[in-house]
Design a protein around this motif. Sequence first.
Motif, PDB file in Angstrom:
ATOM      1  N   PRO A  51     114.590 -20.580  28.322  1.00  0.00           N
ATOM      2  CA  PRO A  51     114.457 -20.385  29.018  1.00  0.00           C
ATOM      3  C   PRO A  51     115.203 -20.370  30.730  1.00  0.00           C
ATOM      4  O   PRO A  51     115.700 -19.771  31.190  1.00  0.00           O
ATOM      5  CB  PRO A  51     113.103 -21.474  30.568  1.00  0.00           C
ATOM      6  N   PHE A  52     116.090 -21.925  30.579  1.00  0.00           N
ATOM      7  CA  PHE A  52     117.299 -21.439  31.021  1.00  0.00           C
ATOM      8  C   PHE A  52     118.555 -20.240  30.715  1.00  0.00           C
ATOM      9  O   PHE A  52     119.009 -20.013  31.661  1.00  0.00           O
ATOM     10  CB  PHE A  52     117.690 -23.172  30.653  1.00  0.00           C
ATOM     11  N   GLY A  62     126.787 -12.182  38.609  1.00  0.00           N
ATOM     12  CA  GLY A  62     128.398 -11.600  38.255  1.00  0.00           C
ATOM     13  C   GLY A  62     128.403 -10.950  37.060  1.00  0.00           C
ATOM     14  O   GLY A  62     126.783 -10.115  36.714  1.00  0.00           O
ATOM     15  N   PRO A  63     129.313 -10.893  36.223  1.00  0.00           N
ATOM     16  CA  PRO A  63     129.345  -9.408  34.900  1.00  0.00           C
ATOM     17  C   PRO A  63     128.340 -10.085  34.107  1.00  0.00           C
ATOM     18  O   PRO A  63     128.386 -10.713  34.112  1.00  0.00           O
ATOM     19  CB  PRO A  63     131.251  -9.492  34.943  1.00  0.00           C
ATOM     20  N   LEU A  68     126.819 -13.959  29.790  1.00  0.00           N
ATOM     21  CA  LEU A  68     126.094 -14.004  28.771  1.00  0.00           C
ATOM     22  C   LEU A  68     126.534 -14.962  27.767  1.00  0.00           C
ATOM     23  O   LEU A  68     126.176 -15.994  27.258  1.00  0.00           O
ATOM     24  CB  LEU A  68     126.267 -12.990  27.634  1.00  0.00           C
ATOM     25  N   MET A  69     128.661 -15.140  28.346  1.00  0.00           N
ATOM     26  CA  MET A  69     128.860 -16.555  27.837  1.00  0.00           C
ATOM     27  C   MET A  69     128.880 -17.631  28.551  1.00  0.00           C
ATOM     28  O   MET A  69     128.654 -19.129  27.690  1.00  0.00           O
ATOM     29  CB  MET A  69     130.366 -15.705  28.213  1.00  0.00           C
ATOM     30  N   CYS A  70     128.575 -17.667  29.587  1.00  0.00           N
ATOM     31  CA  CYS A  70     128.182 -18.779  29.995  1.00  0.00           C
ATOM     32  C   CYS A  70     126.794 -19.968  29.148  1.00  0.00           C
ATOM     33  O   CYS A  70     126.578 -20.466  29.016  1.00  0.00           O
ATOM     34  CB  CYS A  70     127.604 -18.916  31.213  1.00  0.00           C
ATOM     35  N   SER A  71     125.841 -19.237  29.082  1.00  0.00           N
ATOM     36  CA  SER A  71     124.058 -19.241  28.476  1.00  0.00           C
ATOM     37  C   SER A  71     124.785 -19.594  27.146  1.00  0.00           C
ATOM     38  O   SER A  71     123.977 -20.525  26.752  1.00  0.00           O
ATOM     39  CB  SER A  71     124.083 -17.594  28.553  1.00  0.00           C
ATOM     40  N   LEU A  72     125.451 -18.876  26.315  1.00  0.00           N
ATOM     41  CA  LEU A  72     125.882 -19.258  25.104  1.00  0.00           C
ATOM     42  C   LEU A  72     126.654 -20.458  24.759  1.00  0.00           C
ATOM     43  O   LEU A  72     125.919 -21.232  24.148  1.00  0.00           O
ATOM     44  CB  LEU A  72     126.762 -18.315  24.769  1.00  0.00           C
ATOM     45  N   GLY A  73     127.695 -21.044  26.430  1.00  0.00           N
ATOM     46  CA  GLY A  73     128.550 -22.107  26.233  1.00  0.00           C
ATOM     47  C   GLY A  73     127.192 -22.820  26.445  1.00  0.00           C
ATOM     48  O   GLY A  73     127.702 -24.596  25.840  1.00  0.00           O
TER      49      GLY A  73
END
Length: 133
Positions: A51-52, A62-63, A68-73
Amino acid sequence: MSVARPNPAQWLWYAFGGGLPARYASWVLHDTTTRTWWLRHIVRCVVQVAPFVVAIVVLVPGPLWLRLMCSLGGAIMGLIFSISYMHETAEHRLVKAGYPPGTGPAARAERTADRDAAAAERYAARYRTPPAA
């Protein structure tokens, strides 16, 4: 022996750390001590993080690549933390289900006792026996 399984809503509650009714205690024991207990733990963690991840990708401006990178991290950090405390989490679930502390490791050790003994015998035969002259 038939083990009563929780319905999907109860499982979701359980995945997020909620307790189950006493009739599911045997299922909790199975869930935390079966051969694939560690994989079940990782699936619960992914369900907790999902969910997060979706919220970040959908709601944060944002781009797309940055979201996606923030979510993956964040997901990777959550998985690392969850895997680090996998044994403690499984034990806590068992205690909440009414089992005494130490039930999980004891049940897993009992399940693998024959395999561990056979591995010890193979090791001893290979490395502890003097070489033939």
